[in-house]
Enzyme design. Structure first.
Site, PDB file in Angstrom:
ATOM      1  N   PRO A   5       0.833  -1.209   0.000  1.00 55.47           N
ATOM      2  CA  PRO A   5       0.000   0.000   0.000  1.00 55.47           C
ATOM      3  C   PRO A   5       0.865   1.256   0.000  1.00 55.47           C
ATOM      4  O   PRO A   5       1.832   1.358   0.745  1.00 55.47           O
ATOM      5  CB  PRO A   5      -0.786  -0.124   1.313  1.00 55.47           C
ATOM      6  CG  PRO A   5      -0.744  -1.569   1.666  1.00 55.47           C
ATOM      7  CD  PRO A   5       0.571  -2.061   1.158  1.00 55.47           C
ATOM      8  N   GLU A   6       0.520   2.184  -0.875  1.00 52.69           N
ATOM      9  CA  GLU A   6       1.211   3.469  -0.915  1.00 52.69           C
ATOM     10  C   GLU A   6       0.286   4.535  -0.345  1.00 52.69           C
ATOM     11  O   GLU A   6      -0.781   4.216   0.193  1.00 52.69           O
ATOM     12  CB  GLU A   6       1.645   3.767  -2.352  1.00 52.69           C
ATOM     13  CG  GLU A   6       2.589   2.689  -2.904  1.00 52.69           C
ATOM     14  CD  GLU A   6       3.035   2.939  -4.335  1.00 52.69           C
ATOM     15  OE1 GLU A   6       3.066   4.113  -4.763  1.00 52.69           O
ATOM     16  OE2 GLU A   6       3.353   1.957  -5.039  1.00 52.69           O
TER      17      GLU A   6
END
Length: 274
Positions: free
Chosen positions: A2-3
Site C-alpha cells: 500500500p502506498e
C-alpha cells in the site's frame, strides 16, 4: 505494498468507527509485530486508552490516544487493519487484536509479517518509527520544483529511485512513481542530475496531481472496506503504465517497456519518456 493513496483510504474508512472508542484489552498473537516497546508494556499502555484521532503521514497511520500517546502502524507489504464485530471469526494471519468498548475489535492481519506497530508514550522522543525522517507530503506546498531540484539535482541516482526515497517525498512507492514519471514524460532511469528546470517543474506538478488523483479514486466507504476485509483498492482501472508492460501506451500507442531500476520493476513508454 500500500502506498499513500491506499493508506489514506484505510484511514478514512476506519476513522469514524475508531475515534472515541476505548481499548478494553490488547492481545498480541504474534508479539514481534510490535517494534517498540516490549509486548507487555505495549499492551499495558494501550489498555483503557481511547482513540482521539486517526491521521496519516506518508505510508504510516498514526492513532492519537487520549493520554497523549501515539499508536503508529506501517502496513508494509500485506498488512491490514480491520474494524469488525468481536463475534466474527478472526482473519487468517491475524497478529494483534484490540477489543473495543462498543463490542468491536480492531485487528491487525499480515500474511508476510513485515508490518509493524509502535507505541510512543506522551512526550517520548521518536527514535523508532522513521516518521521524523520523512520528506514533505506530495500535496504540500513545500514539495515544489525548487525543493525537488535542490534535493535531487546533484544526484546521479535514477529519478525513480529519488521518488522512492521517503526522505525526499513521503508516500510514493513503485506503482505511483511509474505513473508520475509517465505523466511527466521522464524516463525512470534518467539520472536526476540530468533533468533541466522545465522537467523539474513538470515533475513537481505531476507528483501533486497524480497522487491527489489516485487518493480520491481510492476512497471507499467504511462498509465497502469491511465487506472486502481491506483487500481491495480502486487504483487498477486508472493505472496507465504500472502493470501494463507490452501494452500500447495510452498517449502514443507505443508498446510499454518493463525494466529494473535499483532492484525494482519499472514500466515506461520509450517514445513519450525518451
Amino acid at each position: 505494498m500500500p502506498e499513500l493513496p491506499e493508506v489514506e483510504s484505510v484511514r478514512r474508512a476506519l476513522e469514524g468507527g475508531l475515534t472515541g472508542r476505548r481499548v478494553c484489552a490488547a492481545r498480541l498473537l504474534t508479539p514481534d509485530v510490535v517494534a517498540h516497546p516490549d509486548a507487555g508494556a505495549f499492551c499495558a499502555a494501550l489498555t483503557d486508552r481511547r482513540f482521539a484521532a486517526l491521521s496519516r503521514r506518508g505510508k504510516f497511520l498514526v492513532a492519537a490516544l487520549d493520554d497523549g500517546a501515539r499508536l503508529v502502524v506501517h502496513l508494509r507489504m500485506t498488512g491490514r487493519l480491520l474494524l469488525v464485530p468481536a463475534r466474527e471469526a478472526p482473519e487468517a494471519y491475524t497478529r494483534a487484536v484490540f477489543a473495543l468498548d462498543d463490542g468491536q475489535e480492531l485487528r491487525f492481519a499480515d500474511m508476510r509479517r513485515f508490518g509493524r506497530l509502535w507505541l510512543l508514550r506522551a512526550g517520548e522522543e521518536d527514535a523508532f518509527t522513521g516518521l521524523a525522517k520523512l520528506g514533505p507530503e506530495p500535496d504540500s506546498p513545500a514539495c515544489n520544483a525548487a525543493y525537488l531540484r535542490t534535493a535531487c539535482a546533484r544526484s546521479r541516482r535514477a529519478v525513480k529511485t529519488c521518488l522512492l526515497d521517503q526522505g525526499i517525498v513521503a508516500g510514493i512507492g513503485n506503482i505511483y512513481s511509474d505513473e508520475i514519471l509517465h505523466a511527466a514524460r521522464i524516463r525512470p532511469d534518467r539520472p536526476a542530475c540530468s533533468l533541466d528546470r522545465p522537467e523539474w517543474d513538470r515533475l513537481a506538478s505531476c507528483v501533486r496531481e497524480v497522487m491527489c488523483f489516485f487518493t480520491e479514486k481510492n476512497i471507499v466507504t467504511a462498509e465497502e472496506y469491511r465487506r472486502t476485509a481491506g483487500k481491495e483498492y480502486r487504483n487498477t482501472p486508472w493505472l496507465r503504465v504500472y502493470g501494463h508492460a507490452g501494452e500500447p501506451c495510452q498517449r502514443c500507442q507505443t508498446p510499454l517497456v518493463r525494466t529494473t531500476i535499483g532492484g525494482r520493476s519499472s514500466v515506461y513508454c520509450p517514445q513519450c519518456q525518451r
